[in-house]
Design a protein around this motif. Sequence first.
Motif, short mmCIF file in Angstrom:
data_model
loop_
_atom_site.label_atom_id
_atom_site.label_comp_id
_atom_site.label_asym_id
_atom_site.label_seq_id
_atom_site.Cartn_x
_atom_site.Cartn_y
_atom_site.Cartn_z
N VAL A 143 0.86 -1.19 0.00
CA VAL A 143 0.00 0.00 0.00
C VAL A 143 0.89 1.23 0.00
CG1 VAL A 143 -1.44 1.40 1.55
CG2 VAL A 143 -2.07 -0.97 1.06
N ALA A 145 0.32 5.44 0.32
CA ALA A 145 -0.51 6.64 0.47
C ALA A 145 0.45 7.82 0.32
CB ALA A 145 -1.19 6.66 1.83
N ASP A 165 -6.74 2.38 5.89
CA ASP A 165 -7.96 2.02 5.16
C ASP A 165 -7.63 1.09 3.99
OD1 ASP A 165 -10.87 2.43 4.58
OD2 ASP A 165 -10.06 3.30 2.75
N ARG A 166 -6.56 1.41 3.27
CA ARG A 166 -6.17 0.57 2.13
C ARG A 166 -5.64 -0.79 2.58
NH1 ARG A 166 -3.44 5.32 -1.71
NH2 ARG A 166 -5.46 6.14 -2.43
#
Length: 233
Positions: A143, A145, A165-166
Motif C-alpha cells: 500500500v 498513500a 484504510d487501504r
Amino acid sequence: MTIRALIFDLDGTLAETEETHRAAFNASFAARGLDWHWSREDYAVLLKTGGGKERLRAFQAGLPEAARLPEADLVRLHAEKTETYGRMIAEGAVGLRPGVEDLILHAREAEMAIAMATTSSRPSVEALVRACWGKPADRVFDVIAAGDEVARKKPDPGIYRLALDRLGLPARDGLAFEDSHIGLQSARSAGLGVVITPSTYTAEDDFTGAAYCAPTLEQHNWPLILKAMLLSC
C-alpha cells in the motif's frame, strides 16, 4: 499485541533525502531565474511544514507581495522541482538508511504487510524506490498513500488513516516508522504506535510519545523496538 503491518514514512526515514530535495528546489529556482536560495538553516525551518508545495507557500508568505508567484506558477515550479529531484535520485544521490532493507525483508518473511505513508508525491516515491530497489514501488510496498491523495499533509493524520484504510487494518495492528515530530504527530493521531529514527534535519525534534527512538533500524535495535512496543500496549 500482533503487528500485521509496518507503515513507513519516506523522506528521512527510508532514506536521507532532504538534502537532495533542497538541492532540487534550489536548482529549480535558478532555472526559473528566481533569486531564491534555501540554505540548510532555511530548509530546517521549512521542514516543519509538511509537503513541497506547502513549503513553497509558507516561504512565499514571508516575501513582499510583489515577489510572490501566482498559484499556477508555484504549482508548475513544484512540478519542475519534482522532475529535477527524480533525475538526482536516478543518478544515485541517496541510498537506503541502515537496516531498512533488512527490516522489510524480515517483515515479508513474517507475512507482514508493508506500507508507505508520505507527504511526497507519487513520482518522488517511484524515483526513490526504483533507484534503491530496482523495481516499481508497488512491487515493494503493498500500500502507498502519497502526497496529494489527502487534503491536509502531516501532522494531520489523514495520510496514515488512508494507508490503514487501504490495508484494511485497525491502527492497533500497525506500526509506523518516522523520523520527525510532525510525522510522529500524524501517526499517533491516527492511533498508531511509532518508532522514530531521527534524521539529519530532525535530530533535535521533540519525540515525546514515540514507542521507541533508535539511531537506525539495524538488526541489533530490533529487540529493543519490539520490547518498547509491547510495553506501550
